[in-house]
Structure formats: structure tokens, C-alpha cells
Design a protein around this motif. Sequence first.
Motif, PDB file in Angstrom:
ATOM      1  N   HIS A 245     -83.189  -8.735 -41.068  1.00  0.00           N
ATOM      2  CA  HIS A 245     -83.296 -10.166 -40.746  1.00  0.00           C
ATOM      3  C   HIS A 245     -84.089 -10.915 -41.810  1.00  0.00           C
ATOM      4  O   HIS A 245     -83.683 -12.009 -42.251  1.00  0.00           O
ATOM      5  CB  HIS A 245     -83.968 -10.331 -39.383  1.00  0.00           C
ATOM      6  N   LEU A 246     -85.209 -10.338 -42.250  1.00  0.00           N
ATOM      7  CA  LEU A 246     -86.029 -10.990 -43.268  1.00  0.00           C
ATOM      8  C   LEU A 246     -85.298 -11.082 -44.601  1.00  0.00           C
ATOM      9  O   LEU A 246     -85.437 -12.068 -45.333  1.00  0.00           O
ATOM     10  CB  LEU A 246     -87.347 -10.230 -43.438  1.00  0.00           C
ATOM     11  N   LYS A 248     -82.078 -11.401 -44.923  1.00  0.00           N
ATOM     12  CA  LYS A 248     -81.111 -12.489 -44.774  1.00  0.00           C
ATOM     13  C   LYS A 248     -81.785 -13.845 -44.937  1.00  0.00           C
ATOM     14  O   LYS A 248     -81.161 -14.814 -45.368  1.00  0.00           O
ATOM     15  CB  LYS A 248     -80.430 -12.404 -43.402  1.00  0.00           C
ATOM     16  N   LYS A 249     -83.070 -13.897 -44.558  1.00  0.00           N
ATOM     17  CA  LYS A 249     -83.841 -15.133 -44.719  1.00  0.00           C
ATOM     18  C   LYS A 249     -84.363 -15.306 -46.140  1.00  0.00           C
ATOM     19  O   LYS A 249     -85.145 -16.206 -46.409  1.00  0.00           O
ATOM     20  CB  LYS A 249     -85.020 -15.142 -43.738  1.00  0.00           C
ATOM     21  N   LYS A 250     -83.949 -14.394 -47.039  1.00  0.00           N
ATOM     22  CA  LYS A 250     -84.312 -14.458 -48.461  1.00  0.00           C
ATOM     23  C   LYS A 250     -85.792 -14.208 -48.712  1.00  0.00           C
ATOM     24  O   LYS A 250     -86.369 -14.731 -49.663  1.00  0.00           O
ATOM     25  CB  LYS A 250     -83.904 -15.808 -49.054  1.00  0.00           C
ATOM     26  N   VAL A 251     -86.413 -13.409 -47.834  1.00  0.00           N
ATOM     27  CA  VAL A 251     -87.802 -13.014 -48.072  1.00  0.00           C
ATOM     28  C   VAL A 251     -87.833 -12.040 -49.250  1.00  0.00           C
ATOM     29  O   VAL A 251     -86.996 -11.137 -49.340  1.00  0.00           O
ATOM     30  CB  VAL A 251     -88.407 -12.353 -46.806  1.00  0.00           C
TER      31      VAL A 251
END
Length: 275
Positions: A245-246, A248-251
Motif C-alpha cells: 500500500h505504501l 502504491k502511495k509512492k513512499v
Amino acid sequence: MTTSNQTKMKELNKKDLRGIFWRTFPMEASFNYERMMSAAFAYSMTGVIKKLYSNPEDQKAAMKRHLEFFNCTSAMSPFIVGVAASMEEKKANDPSFDASSINSMKAGLMGPLSGIGDSIFWGSLRIIAAGIGVSLAKQGSVLGPILFILIYNIPNILVRYFGTMWGYKLGVSLVDRMKSNLMDNITYAINILGNTVIGSMVASMVIIKIPLKIASGKGAPTVQSTLDSILPAMLPLLLTFLIAHLLKKKVNVLVLLLIILIISILGAMFGFLGI
């Protein structure tokens, strides 16, 4: 006299197609930023062009055609080379054949075949082979690297060989075949298998334990045993979903690695977490 040249058809045989098959192996060894794999594609077609065209000018024109931009998953490229060989054969026997349609066909096939090839070979088969190979290698088995090489390369070679043959036989009709649901169903099935292997890798290779006891006493249950009774390997699964998930959030990946490292060190120091 007027019919002798018309009856003398120029045709490719199995030897010519096997030559295409062997020449496609270095497909990813000749990248350039302008036309990507064009030189490799032209090299794959050299035997075909020499056989079909006796006129040096025709040979030059054919080579120039295949030096246009080309980029596709390497294992799927022989499909396109086979189709191009079939169309070059038609061009050699029919001067009125539109030569520009050859590059149009290549351009039309690059996208769909790349999507299929990337999802099968890079997205699924490579992960399956690596998962099996790494699992055996961790146990000290020499079969680990051997199976990794075999599981990935045997399907790769088979797809290359039969792709060359089928591409030539199907010719321009390959586009219609690719529009059918057959390839979509194959890709879907391979993705399911790949996700299953990824799930087993998470359970066996991502290790997180919470040894804290819920109650006092020698036989008191721990937080980890309680979680395992609900769902074995729950924490590794949740951690995997969280990281996905992170991402995908571009972290930033380095930030994630640093956080995991800090948590691992603190857990080891204070004994509340084992990673």
C-alpha cells in the motif's frame, strides 16, 4: 518462358525458421535509446532476407524496414519475427504487396505481446521460479539454483520455438487470434498461480514474532501464539499488504527500509518483537 519466374515461388522451410529461432536469443543484447531492439530484430531476419531477395537493393530495403523502432518482451519477440518472415515471403513473391504493412503489423503486435509476455515471464514465472529456488537454497539444497534456471528457461525456450513456427504459419491472421479470449484466460490463470506462490513466500520468508506473554506463569500464552491461532502468519501478511500500500502511495523505498530496520533493532533490544 514467361511463366518460369511466376511458378518459381520463394518459400521458407523449417531450417530457415530454426535459424530465426536461434537468432532471437540475443534480442535484449542490442538495445539503443533511439530504436530499442531494432538491430536485434534485423539480425533475426538476416537469413530470411538473404534467401528471399537475390537483388542487393531489395535486401537493403528489407533490412532498412526492420531497423525501425521495435520493443517487445524478448521471449514473445519470435512471434513477431515469424509473422514478419511470412509477410516478407509474400512480398518477395508478390511485388504489389504493400511493404509498409509489415512494420504496421509489427507495431500492432508489440503492445499486446509485451503485455502478455511481461505479466507471464517477468511478473509471474520469474517470481515462481525464484520462490521455489530460494526456498530450496535456504535449506542448503543444490537444486535451488538448478530449478530456478530450469523453471524459468524451459517455458521461455518453448515459447520462443513454437512462437516462431506459429507466427510464420498464422501470418497476418495472428492479430485476429490475439484478439480472442484465449490469451486473456491463460494470462489470468498464470497470475493466479503467481499470487499463490507469492502468498506462500510471505508465510515462509517474512518472519515476525511477538514473544510477549499475555498472562503470568510458565505456560502462559504469548501474543504470537494467540495470533497464530486466529490466522497463521498474520503479521507477515499484514506487513506485506502495508508495504504494498505504501509503495502504491509512492513512499520512498529507502524510507520504508529504514523504518523496518529501526523497528527490528528496537525489537531485538527490548525483546518485544522478533524479526
